[in-house]
Design a protein around this motif. Structure first.
Motif, PDB file in Angstrom:
ATOM      1  N   LEU A   1       0.830  -1.202   0.000  1.00  0.00           N
ATOM      2  CA  LEU A   1       0.000   0.000   0.000  1.00  0.00           C
ATOM      3  C   LEU A   1       0.864   1.250   0.000  1.00  0.00           C
ATOM      4  O   LEU A   1       1.909   1.297   0.657  1.00  0.00           O
ATOM      5  CB  LEU A   1      -0.908   0.008   1.242  1.00  0.00           C
ATOM      6  N   THR A   2       0.444   2.242  -0.751  1.00  0.00           N
ATOM      7  CA  THR A   2       1.041   3.576  -0.686  1.00  0.00           C
ATOM      8  C   THR A   2      -0.065   4.600  -0.942  1.00  0.00           C
ATOM      9  O   THR A   2      -1.124   4.264  -1.473  1.00  0.00           O
ATOM     10  CB  THR A   2       2.177   3.738  -1.716  1.00  0.00           C
ATOM     11  N   VAL A   3       0.195   5.853  -0.540  1.00  0.00           N
ATOM     12  CA  VAL A   3      -0.765   6.942  -0.729  1.00  0.00           C
ATOM     13  C   VAL A   3      -0.052   8.061  -1.470  1.00  0.00           C
ATOM     14  O   VAL A   3       1.059   8.478  -1.086  1.00  0.00           O
ATOM     15  CB  VAL A   3      -1.312   7.448   0.613  1.00  0.00           C
ATOM     16  N   THR A   4      -0.644   8.541  -2.548  1.00  0.00           N
ATOM     17  CA  THR A   4      -0.032   9.617  -3.320  1.00  0.00           C
ATOM     18  C   THR A   4      -0.083  10.923  -2.527  1.00  0.00           C
ATOM     19  O   THR A   4      -0.877  11.069  -1.580  1.00  0.00           O
ATOM     20  CB  THR A   4      -0.772   9.798  -4.658  1.00  0.00           C
ATOM     21  N   PRO A   5       0.756  11.890  -2.882  1.00  0.00           N
ATOM     22  CA  PRO A   5       0.686  13.198  -2.202  1.00  0.00           C
ATOM     23  C   PRO A   5      -0.691  13.842  -2.316  1.00  0.00           C
ATOM     24  O   PRO A   5      -1.044  14.690  -1.503  1.00  0.00           O
ATOM     25  CB  PRO A   5       1.759  14.023  -2.928  1.00  0.00           C
ATOM     26  N   GLN A   6      -1.464  13.438  -3.285  1.00  0.00           N
ATOM     27  CA  GLN A   6      -2.806  13.981  -3.440  1.00  0.00           C
ATOM     28  C   GLN A   6      -3.837  13.213  -2.595  1.00  0.00           C
ATOM     29  O   GLN A   6      -5.029  13.487  -2.658  1.00  0.00           O
ATOM     30  CB  GLN A   6      -3.232  13.937  -4.915  1.00  0.00           C
ATOM     31  N   GLY A   7      -3.397  12.221  -1.815  1.00  0.00           N
ATOM     32  CA  GLY A   7      -4.300  11.490  -0.930  1.00  0.00           C
ATOM     33  C   GLY A   7      -5.053  10.357  -1.591  1.00  0.00           C
ATOM     34  O   GLY A   7      -6.132   9.970  -1.120  1.00  0.00           O
ATOM     35  N   GLN A   8      -4.502   9.779  -2.668  1.00  0.00           N
ATOM     36  CA  GLN A   8      -5.142   8.669  -3.364  1.00  0.00           C
ATOM     37  C   GLN A   8      -4.448   7.365  -2.994  1.00  0.00           C
ATOM     38  O   GLN A   8      -3.277   7.161  -3.334  1.00  0.00           O
ATOM     39  CB  GLN A   8      -5.070   8.881  -4.884  1.00  0.00           C
ATOM     40  N   PRO A   9      -5.139   6.446  -2.291  1.00  0.00           N
ATOM     41  CA  PRO A   9      -4.523   5.156  -1.955  1.00  0.00           C
ATOM     42  C   PRO A   9      -4.301   4.318  -3.213  1.00  0.00           C
ATOM     43  O   PRO A   9      -5.137   4.284  -4.118  1.00  0.00           O
ATOM     44  CB  PRO A   9      -5.551   4.504  -1.027  1.00  0.00           C
ATOM     45  N   GLN A  10      -3.155   3.650  -3.258  1.00  0.00           N
ATOM     46  CA  GLN A  10      -2.808   2.747  -4.358  1.00  0.00           C
ATOM     47  C   GLN A  10      -2.453   1.396  -3.724  1.00  0.00           C
ATOM     48  O   GLN A  10      -1.493   1.298  -2.954  1.00  0.00           O
ATOM     49  CB  GLN A  10      -1.624   3.273  -5.164  1.00  0.00           C
ATOM     50  N   VAL A  11      -3.220   0.350  -4.058  1.00  0.00           N
ATOM     51  CA  VAL A  11      -3.017  -0.976  -3.481  1.00  0.00           C
ATOM     52  C   VAL A  11      -2.453  -1.890  -4.566  1.00  0.00           C
ATOM     53  O   VAL A  11      -3.027  -1.991  -5.662  1.00  0.00           O
ATOM     54  CB  VAL A  11      -4.334  -1.547  -2.922  1.00  0.00           C
TER      55      VAL A  11
ATOM     56  N   ALA B   1       4.581   6.635  -3.675  1.00  0.00           N
ATOM     57  CA  ALA B   1       4.070   7.229  -4.906  1.00  0.00           C
ATOM     58  C   ALA B   1       4.474   8.691  -4.992  1.00  0.00           C
ATOM     59  O   ALA B   1       4.252   9.462  -4.065  1.00  0.00           O
ATOM     60  CB  ALA B   1       2.550   7.098  -4.968  1.00  0.00           C
ATOM     61  N   LEU B   2       5.079   9.075  -6.110  1.00  0.00           N
ATOM     62  CA  LEU B   2       5.350  10.479  -6.392  1.00  0.00           C
ATOM     63  C   LEU B   2       4.087  11.148  -6.920  1.00  0.00           C
ATOM     64  O   LEU B   2       3.811  12.310  -6.615  1.00  0.00           O
ATOM     65  CB  LEU B   2       6.478  10.608  -7.416  1.00  0.00           C
ATOM     66  N   ASP B   3       3.356  10.415  -7.740  1.00  0.00           N
ATOM     67  CA  ASP B   3       2.042  10.816  -8.232  1.00  0.00           C
ATOM     68  C   ASP B   3       1.350   9.530  -8.665  1.00  0.00           C
ATOM     69  O   ASP B   3       1.798   8.428  -8.336  1.00  0.00           O
ATOM     70  CB  ASP B   3       2.153  11.842  -9.371  1.00  0.00           C
ATOM     71  N   SER B   4       0.278   9.650  -9.427  1.00  0.00           N
ATOM     72  CA  SER B   4      -0.475   8.448  -9.797  1.00  0.00           C
ATOM     73  C   SER B   4       0.226   7.594 -10.840  1.00  0.00           C
ATOM     74  O   SER B   4      -0.214   6.472 -11.112  1.00  0.00           O
ATOM     75  CB  SER B   4      -1.856   8.849 -10.320  1.00  0.00           C
ATOM     76  N   ASN B   5       1.333   8.093 -11.423  1.00  0.00           N
ATOM     77  CA  ASN B   5       1.989   7.348 -12.500  1.00  0.00           C
ATOM     78  C   ASN B   5       3.462   7.070 -12.223  1.00  0.00           C
ATOM     79  O   ASN B   5       4.075   6.265 -12.916  1.00  0.00           O
ATOM     80  CB  ASN B   5       1.856   8.111 -13.828  1.00  0.00           C
ATOM     81  N   ASN B   6       4.041   7.689 -11.194  1.00  0.00           N
ATOM     82  CA  ASN B   6       5.467   7.525 -10.904  1.00  0.00           C
ATOM     83  C   ASN B   6       5.639   7.072  -9.460  1.00  0.00           C
ATOM     84  O   ASN B   6       4.981   7.598  -8.543  1.00  0.00           O
ATOM     85  CB  ASN B   6       6.218   8.837 -11.129  1.00  0.00           C
TER      86      ASN B   6
ATOM     87  N   GLY C   1      19.772  -5.688  -3.412  1.00  0.00           N
ATOM     88  CA  GLY C   1      18.715  -4.718  -3.197  1.00  0.00           C
ATOM     89  C   GLY C   1      19.015  -3.434  -3.950  1.00  0.00           C
ATOM     90  O   GLY C   1      20.176  -2.987  -3.997  1.00  0.00           O
ATOM     91  N   ARG C   2      18.008  -2.828  -4.561  1.00  0.00           N
ATOM     92  CA  ARG C   2      18.257  -1.654  -5.394  1.00  0.00           C
ATOM     93  C   ARG C   2      17.094  -0.676  -5.281  1.00  0.00           C
ATOM     94  O   ARG C   2      15.942  -1.073  -5.109  1.00  0.00           O
ATOM     95  CB  ARG C   2      18.484  -2.050  -6.846  1.00  0.00           C
ATOM     96  N   LEU C   3      17.455   0.576  -5.405  1.00  0.00           N
ATOM     97  CA  LEU C   3      16.485   1.668  -5.371  1.00  0.00           C
ATOM     98  C   LEU C   3      16.225   2.106  -6.800  1.00  0.00           C
ATOM     99  O   LEU C   3      17.158   2.406  -7.548  1.00  0.00           O
ATOM    100  CB  LEU C   3      17.035   2.830  -4.538  1.00  0.00           C
ATOM    101  N   GLU C   4      14.942   2.143  -7.189  1.00  0.00           N
ATOM    102  CA  GLU C   4      14.573   2.455  -8.562  1.00  0.00           C
ATOM    103  C   GLU C   4      13.413   3.449  -8.586  1.00  0.00           C
ATOM    104  O   GLU C   4      12.655   3.565  -7.626  1.00  0.00           O
ATOM    105  CB  GLU C   4      14.164   1.184  -9.331  1.00  0.00           C
ATOM    106  N   ARG C   5      13.327   4.124  -9.723  1.00  0.00           N
ATOM    107  CA  ARG C   5      12.183   4.996  -9.993  1.00  0.00           C
ATOM    108  C   ARG C   5      11.491   4.457 -11.237  1.00  0.00           C
ATOM    109  O   ARG C   5      12.122   4.299 -12.283  1.00  0.00           O
ATOM    110  CB  ARG C   5      12.619   6.443 -10.207  1.00  0.00           C
ATOM    111  N   CYS C   6      10.176   4.153 -11.112  1.00  0.00           N
ATOM    112  CA  CYS C   6       9.439   3.498 -12.195  1.00  0.00           C
ATOM    113  C   CYS C   6       8.305   4.386 -12.676  1.00  0.00           C
ATOM    114  O   CYS C   6       7.637   5.057 -11.876  1.00  0.00           O
ATOM    115  CB  CYS C   6       8.865   2.157 -11.728  1.00  0.00           C
ATOM    116  N   GLU C   7       8.134   4.372 -13.987  1.00  0.00           N
ATOM    117  CA  GLU C   7       7.037   5.091 -14.620  1.00  0.00           C
ATOM    118  C   GLU C   7       6.098   4.065 -15.236  1.00  0.00           C
ATOM    119  O   GLU C   7       6.504   3.270 -16.098  1.00  0.00           O
ATOM    120  CB  GLU C   7       7.567   6.042 -15.691  1.00  0.00           C
ATOM    121  N   LEU C   8       4.843   4.045 -14.797  1.00  0.00           N
ATOM    122  CA  LEU C   8       3.911   3.031 -15.252  1.00  0.00           C
ATOM    123  C   LEU C   8       3.492   3.234 -16.694  1.00  0.00           C
ATOM    124  O   LEU C   8       3.194   2.274 -17.401  1.00  0.00           O
ATOM    125  CB  LEU C   8       2.670   3.019 -14.347  1.00  0.00           C
TER     126      LEU C   8
END
Length: 712
Positions: free
Chosen positions: A214-224, A258-263, A290-297
């Motif tokens: 689970l994560t929540v975007t800065p705009q308050g949208q839960p993403q499961v 989540a950075l936003d709804s797509n990143n 283990g690695r840290l990544e930034r993903c764009e859906l």
């Protein structure tokens, strides 16, 4: 009284087709085919009837001539014993009989076709003239005609049997087939091992249980995230769009934000395999830290920011575009930008699990096994410096912490179960909420003055109100559907894997069985063909063994009863609380017994005969062989001469009269060769004997029933 006989040399009358004449003779004898009449048309002289009175001979002569056969009438030698007849005893030459018969007998007086029987009841010596033919016709009832002898009870219908085929030779192509089968089986066995290993490794790499993140975007949208399916929510928590991800799944995540709804920024768990590199590469696997990544859906791409993070956790600084990375392996705390650049770092002993939160310009750190909160400086100059240690009462092993509008929340591990603690401004516990037994929550996500907790083990999202009450599970129905879909997909994948392995195993077994069978055939059959037999199967000296009462009607009733009882037991299983697995197993066993009973029924009808020191065998296929001494093989209740196998029955199912079998036939049989059961099995398989198929049906049904009972 002078008698006559009718002979035939295989010739037909002018203008008569040979095949048509043969079909007419077969119809006259009421035979199903013309196969048994080949010896009559071989060109060798055959005596069809003997010891006939003048009128009887004339009538039969006319009837057979109408069939297109070139029939001859000859007087019997005076040495032949004449039978009594009611006809005139006037001596007539063959020509006179032919002439008078042809003019006085109408076609309506022709004898009715009848199934003939060969007279074999007496074994008296006959004159050489009797043996001019290699076969004699059975008696044909007609007006004034009678059978000379009655057929023995154990004698076969000679018009319905044929000599067995030649003994199989060891052909060179059989060697090639045998070796090719072994080579292919070996290759498939290697493939079986690789496929089984691949399935096992991939099963370890891919979790067999659904995971939830689970994560929540800065705009308050839960993403499961359920496995690799992303369930999006709006700001009010209403479940909306579903998106399948190819770039990552919940099972490989340590933390994600989540950075936003797509990143998204995510920290992947390390993956290691004990396989050597070349084998892991063949499976499509490779070791990864283990690695840290930034993903764009949108583009399904991920950019590597940092690697080598085997013992790390990621935390977002509230209200800032920076991230805190706790690297426990290197005992360092880092502040990173969204591109992975380091802004500050501090050497700090860290133990798992680690929870970080920024509030009012300070950093708050909790570590597993230590009931305290460290207050750290966030400034770049003195980043990570410890300002204060806050002792916590009533806390055992803190996992992580979070801050809502009015309270601090702390996730604690107590006595094997997780508890959510609400702390007041003095860091005292003022509310305790016990989570369901077995919960595995790793992070706390503030959302609209509430708290969301992702339980990866139970596949649920808990929602906690500001007052500390546990509300109904978050988006329970939508998440349950995704969990069920994931479980179904994994079950189908496992079934497909098992099916592939089973098919490979069956194919390997079949090839090895074929190779073994060919190898045994080489040992059982001679390379030379069976010598030509000039034996006359119609020899009247053959003593046929009397059969036991025919068990075929009883076996037919048993097989039919079992065949009907099998679906009846299935119907009973639907009407009663009986176990379906057990009832299906019983039905399978009944079907196997029905098949075996039918096979026994098909094995009945064999014949045993003796002439001089030779044994005559007629098997279930109506083929016969003659042999003696080493040509005869026996084992258990079977007698074999090359490719003819006769089943003698047993105590429960006797097929022959026991007394004569032991007294007259056993001494001849035991002069042969006693073989082992392997030889018997090979010959049963090679000759497609019904007992082989019946035993196979019973064995397979019993094995399937056992598997059903064990699985049930």
């Amino acid at each position: 009284m002078k008698t006559f006989r009718i002979s035939f040399s295989g010739a037909t009358l002018p203008g008569v087709d040979r095949d048509a004449a043969k079909r007419g003779l077969a119809q006259f004898y009421r035979l199903k085919s013309t196969a048994g009449l080949d010896r009559f048309f071989s060109g060798k002289k055959v005596t069809l009837r003997r010891n006939l009175a003048k009128d009887d001979a004339a009538q039969l002569y006319v009837t057979l001539r109408k069939l297109g056969l070139d029939i001859r009438i000859e007087p019997e030698p005076q040495t032949t014993v004449a039978r009594k007849h009611t006809a005139s005893s006037e001596a007539t030459s063959p020509n006179d009989i032919s002439a008078s018969g042809s003019g006085s007998v109408d076609s309506s007086t022709a004898p009715e076709p009848a199934q003939a029987t060969v007279a074999t009841s007496d074994f008296s010596t006959t004159t050489p003239a009797t043996h001019e033919s290699s076969a004699h016709a059975e008696s044909m009832p007609a007006s004034g005609l009678q059978s000379r002898r009655k057929r023995q009870p154990g004698a076969p219908n000679l018009f319905d049997i044929r000599p067995a085929g030649e003994v199989k030779a060891t052909a060179p192509q059989d060697d090639y087939r045998m070796h090719a089968a072994r080579v292919v089986a070996g290759v498939l066995a290697i493939a079986f091992l690789f496929v089984a290993l691949r399935f096992a490794v991939m099963g370890v790499a891919n979790s067999d249980k659904s995971t939830v993140a689970l994560t929540v975007t800065p705009q308050g949208q839960p993403q499961v995230l359920v496995d690799n399916v992303l369930l999006r929510h709006d700001r009010s928590g209403f479940a909306g769009a579903v998106q399948t991800l190819t770039s990552f799944s919940a099972g490989e995540l340590v933390d994600w934000y989540a950075l936003d709804s797509n990143n998204f920024v995510l920290l992947r768990a390390p993956f290691t395999t004990p396989l050597p590199p070349w084998l892991a590469g063949w499976f499509g696997l490779q070791n990864a830290s283990g690695r840290l990544e930034r993903c764009e859906l949108g583009t399904s791409t991920c950019t590597l920011l940092r690697e080598g993070l085997d013992q790390a956790s990621l935390h977002r600084e509230t209200g800032r575009d920076t991230w805190l990375l706790a690297d426990r392996a290197r005992s360092v705390l880092l502040r990173l930008t969204t591109t992975g650049e380091s802004l500050a770092n501090a050497a700090l002993p860290l133990t798992a699990p680690t929870g970080l939160w920024r509030h009012d310009g300070l950093l708050y750190l909790v570590q597993g096994g230590v009931p305290e909160i460290l207050v750290l400086k966030p400034d770049a100059a003195e980043f990570g410096a410890v300002l204060e240690r806050i002792e916590l009462d009533g806390v055992s092993a803190p996992i992580t912490l979070a801050r809502t509008a009015t309270h601090w929340w702390l996730l604690d591990q107590q006595e094997g179960n997780q508890k959510l603690l609400r702390l007041d401004d003095t860091w005292r516990v003022d509310r305790t909420l016990a989570l369901p037994v077995g919960s595995q929550v790793k992070s706390l996500q503030p959302w609209n003055n509430k708290l969301l907790l992702a339980d990866s083990s139970r596949g649920q999202i808990y929602r906690v109100a500001e007052d500390g009450e546990l509300e109904s599970p978050f988006s329970e129905e939508a998440i349950s559907e995704l969990l069920e879909a994931g479980e179904t997909a994994r079950a189908e994948q496992r079934s497909l894997q098992v099916l592939v392995l089973v098919l490979l195993f069956l194919l390997i077994t079949a090839l090895l069985a074929f190779a073994s069978f060919k190898s045994l055939q080489h040992k059982l059959y001679r390379a030379d063909l069976y010598p030509d037999q000039s034996f006359d199967i119609t020899d009247e000296r053959i003593q046929w063994l009397d059969p036991a009462p025919d068990p075929s009607p009883h076996l037919r009733k048993v097989s039919l009863g079992l065949l009907l009882a099998a679906p009846l037991s299935m119907f009973i299983a639907l009407l009663t609380p009986a176990s379906p697995a057990i009832m299906i197993a019983i039905s399978l066993v009944m079907l196997g017994l029905a098949g075996f009973s039918y096979a026994l029924q098909q094995s009945v009808g064999c014949h045993l005969g003796l002439v001089d020191e030779q044994l005559v065998l007629v098997d279930h296929r109506r083929t016969y062989r003659i042999g003696q001494g080493p040509n005869v093989q026996y084992v258990s209740n079977f007698i074999m001469i090359d490719d003819v196998v006769v089943y003698l029955g047993n105590r429960l199912l006797p097929l022959f009269d026991e007394g004569p079998l032991r007294e007259r036939f056993e001494p001849v049989v035991t002069r042969g060769i006693r073989v082992d059961n392997t030889t018997l099995r090979v010959k049963l398989i090679d000759q497609r004997h019904p007992l082989f198929y019946g035993s196979l049906a019973l064995l397979l049904s019993a094995a399937a029933a056992t598997l059903l009972v064990v699985a049930g």
